[in-house]
Every structure is written in C-alpha cells, then in structure tokens.
Enzyme design. Sequence first.
Site, mmCIF file in Angstrom:
data_model
loop_
_atom_site.group_PDB
_atom_site.id
_atom_site.type_symbol
_atom_site.label_atom_id
_atom_site.label_comp_id
_atom_site.label_asym_id
_atom_site.label_seq_id
_atom_site.Cartn_x
_atom_site.Cartn_y
_atom_site.Cartn_z
ATOM 1 N NE ARG A 48 31.300 32.512 36.663
ATOM 2 C CZ ARG A 48 32.533 32.027 36.816
ATOM 3 N NH1 ARG A 48 33.528 32.509 36.108
ATOM 4 N NH2 ARG A 48 32.759 31.064 37.691
ATOM 5 C CB SER A 148 34.094 32.155 40.448
ATOM 6 O OG SER A 148 35.204 31.430 40.885
ATOM 7 C CG HIS A 149 38.498 33.685 39.452
ATOM 8 N ND1 HIS A 149 37.762 32.593 39.077
ATOM 9 C CD2 HIS A 149 39.281 33.990 38.387
ATOM 10 C CE1 HIS A 149 38.095 32.235 37.844
ATOM 11 N NE2 HIS A 149 39.003 33.068 37.406
ATOM 12 C CE LYS A 158 28.775 28.150 41.939
ATOM 13 N NZ LYS A 158 30.017 27.397 42.252
#
Length: 546
Positions: A48, A148-149, A158
């Site tokens: 990330r 993700s969030h 991923k």
Amino acid sequence: MAIHPQAGRLPAPETLENIPALVSAYYTESPDPQQASQRVAFGTSGHRGSSLSQTFTERHIHAITQAVCDYRKQHGIAGPLFMGADSHALSEPAFRSALEVLAANDVQVRISHDGSCTATPAVSHAILCWNAEHAGQARADGIIITPSHNPPCDGGFKYNPPHGGPAETTVTSWIEGRANHYLDHLNCDVLRLPYNRARRSSLVQGYDFTARYVEDLPRILDMDAIAASGVKLGVDPLGGASLSLWDPIAERYKLDLTVVNTAIDPTFRFVPCDKDGKIRMDCSSPYVMSGLLNMRDSFDLSFACDPDSDRHGIVAKSGLMNPNHYLAAAAWHLFRSRFQWRADAAIGKTLVTSAMLDRVGQELGRKVIEVPVGFKWFVPYLSDGSCGMGCEESAGASFLCFDGSPWSTDKDGPLLCLLAAEMTAREERAPDEIYRSLTEQFGAPLYQRQDAPADDKVRTCLKALKPEDIQLQSLAGSPVTGILTTAPGNGASIGGVKICSEAGWFAIRPSGTEAICKVYAESFQGEQHLQALHAEAQALLQRLLA
C-alpha cells in the site's frame, strides 16, 4: 485520541483529494530505491502507498506485477489470473499498469466484463470455482488492486495464489524481494505492452464476477428464508465495489432491499469523516457510518461494506454493532444451523478477536483455533473444512458453504451482511438481540484498542520476545493463565505478546501497514478493569523498551 470536530460530518470541499494531481503523480513520480520507505513492502494486506509520497507509482506496479509473473512461472501456475480493482482513484491506473505487464508475459487474464469495480471476495470465489471445476488442469490465481478502507489518496495491490486467499508470508516476501530487484535496476527487465495492445490481446477476456457470485449464494445462505421473512434491508456500499452486487441480489432473490447511496466518486465526498477528521471508508466506525445510522429506523436491518468489500458493518435498531459482538452472534448462529459441516469444524479467530468467541465455542462444543493477525492464516483451515468460520476483530470474516466446501478464502463483506439478514429471518431476532442473550449467559466484555507510535526499535523488540522474557504472575488482579508470543492455533509468531487471565487479556503488536504499535485489551469485569489492563500493557511496553 481526541475526536476531530469534523468526525461524522461530510468532508469540507477544500479537504477533498485533488484527483488529477494524484493520478498525474502516479505516472510522473518515481521511487528512490535507496529510500526504504519507497521500496515495495507487503504488509498484512499487500503493498500500500500513495503516489504523492512516491510509494505507489507506475514503476511500483510494473515491478510487482512482473514479480507475480515470475512467481507464477516458477510454480507452474498457468491457468487464468482473475484481476479486480476497487473504486480508489489509483486503482484504475494501477489496473492498467498491471494489465500491460501480464499481457506481455503471456498470462491469461480475466477482468470484469463490463468494466465495473470488483469485490475482493468475488475474485476469491472465482478462483476457487475455476480450480474446483478444472481439477487436474492449469490452476488459476488472482490480483486485487485495492488499499481496502484507506483514504482516497492511497492505492494497494494484493496477490491471491491458487488457494484463493491472501498470499502467505513466504510468497509475499519472495514477490517483494523480486519487485525491489526490478526497482533497483530501473525496471529494465520488466516486460510490458502498451495498454491498448494489452487490452485488445486475446489473452484478456471479460468475466462476469457478479453473476457467478450472485447465482451461487444459495450454496451458502438461506436466501429463501430471507425473502420469505420480508425483512426490510438498507445498504450503503460507501462508494465501493459492492455496489454492483446489491441490485442483482435483490432482483434475483426478491429481497426488500434498498441501496441508499449509488454514488461512485474517487474523492469519496459522500463518506462522513472518521474520528480523526480523515475520509476513511471504514464500515466499523460509527463516524463513517453516521449516515446509515441516521436512517436505521427506516429498515429492520442495514449494512455497509468498505471499497473492496472485504469488511462488513451491521446496523441494527440499537445502532452499529461492534464487530466483535456481531462475530460472536454469527458464530452462535452458524454452528447451530450448518449440519453438514464437519463435526470437528472449529471456530477460527485471530489473537486479538474477542474472547467471547472462546466462550461461545466452549458452549457449542467447538474448538477455537487462534492464529496471528491476518486473514491469510485461515486459508488452510477454510480450504479443508477444519474451520467452519474464520474471523478477525476488524470486521473481516468468511465461512463455509452448507456442504462444508469453501466459498471464499478471503474476507467477504457482502456475505456477512446477508448472514445478518438470514439470522434475523431464521432466529426471528436481530443479531444485536442474539448477542445480548449471549452476554446474559457468558458475561458482557468490554474491548478497546489504543495506538502508540512505533519505530524499528519497537518492532524489533516485540518480534524478539519470548514468554520467559515476561515476568508477570498476575494481570489486573487476576492470575495470569497464558503468556503468548506464538499463536496456539498454528505456532506462528504473533510479532508481539498476548497475556491472558480468566477475567481478561491484553495484546501488544506493531501494525503491519502503519508506523504504530497496537495495544488491545478486553475485560469481562467492567470499565475500571479494562483501563487497568491497558495501564499494565503500557507499563510492560515501557519496561521492554527501557
């Protein structure tokens, strides 16, 4: 931590992400491989970063994707690669970059047939279905482009191997090392086609992720019971990939389901700010969920997912359910209604998930398998049916089909949302009512996580801990029953320590994705005892670092 005055409110226009600048930086900024922070680093949920900090750029994605291609070749993975992406601004350019490299490496790629965002669990389900239906043939795997969030400025990548779940540490370490090798050599050996050629390649084919996921739901949920109950459902996709699922689900199974927000906007301007004033699409946060909470009287049950749809947020009439509470109620329902599961199928949970699950497991006569943080640890247990359910306190879970076969080996937000509807239909009471009855039987725990800054010294110290290094006989007035630096379920290192008593526990571990140390505590004896646990955890941390 003080609550930001903007928490629970829509973001001010001047605070919104500058999307053109963000996407431009993805293509024009380059990482410096000599800077550790700008190298490829796989945490608990992949790589990330942000283009604005030179941690998620075109060069990163080309390098990582080439490393995935090398890994596939080395391990004989020659089936299709299912690739999805969420609605973050950096997901689309990263998706295109990955496709350029995959096509150049002669990888068969399956992407959304209509260009819509793809939920993480839909990718996992597609991988498992392909491999089950093509046993003995070339295996499939997957890539999911998502942070993700995380806030709108972030991107994520991923890799899911043929088992369908998040890649193991050995796999991500190999990919990480290989990708950094490419970065060190300016990606000179990375194979790449221009995007237009890659997209038109016969190797790249459309796949209807939504249709497969929706049509298969009766394999794992009692959709007839949900429909027959007439339960009124509300859904907020929070601008994420689950948006494409809800209307087809409602239409196919004739559910009384309303999607309250259909907007897709990479600024996520319609998502209320989290407790720190940042836009963060965390469906377990009451601040982020304030819009759906304000509408809860309009529905019997409502729910939301994060942008890649691997997390769930459940809103009952009483309010937003704490993820730990919902998971305990879900386990109670599942293990009393799935009669074809193995008689020895266990409840799987991470070490920092509520001990209420241990008490539920004991009452149901089910073993509880405790693993380190990260859903990847549940993959083998879900694959062979030895765990009926795997869950973690951050609102992530999945469970088996009625026949005991795996549905997804990654977290599945929509599945857990629909399970809440099944629970309401079949138990004739909402999940919050089920949890309330569990507290009457087993006690009502209080749970809290606190964060502290963590540097490399903290990480090194925590990872090197052994039980004999901790000289504690009692914990907040109760005898210590366990000192853990490895998970009892599989013996893997937890990267920190967990100390338990009959009355409660605390755990300390560094984050896999942020420069913080997470301190968890749970008490079955009330608020004062909970704060005593936290105080002892902080005191231990200070002694270890002295």
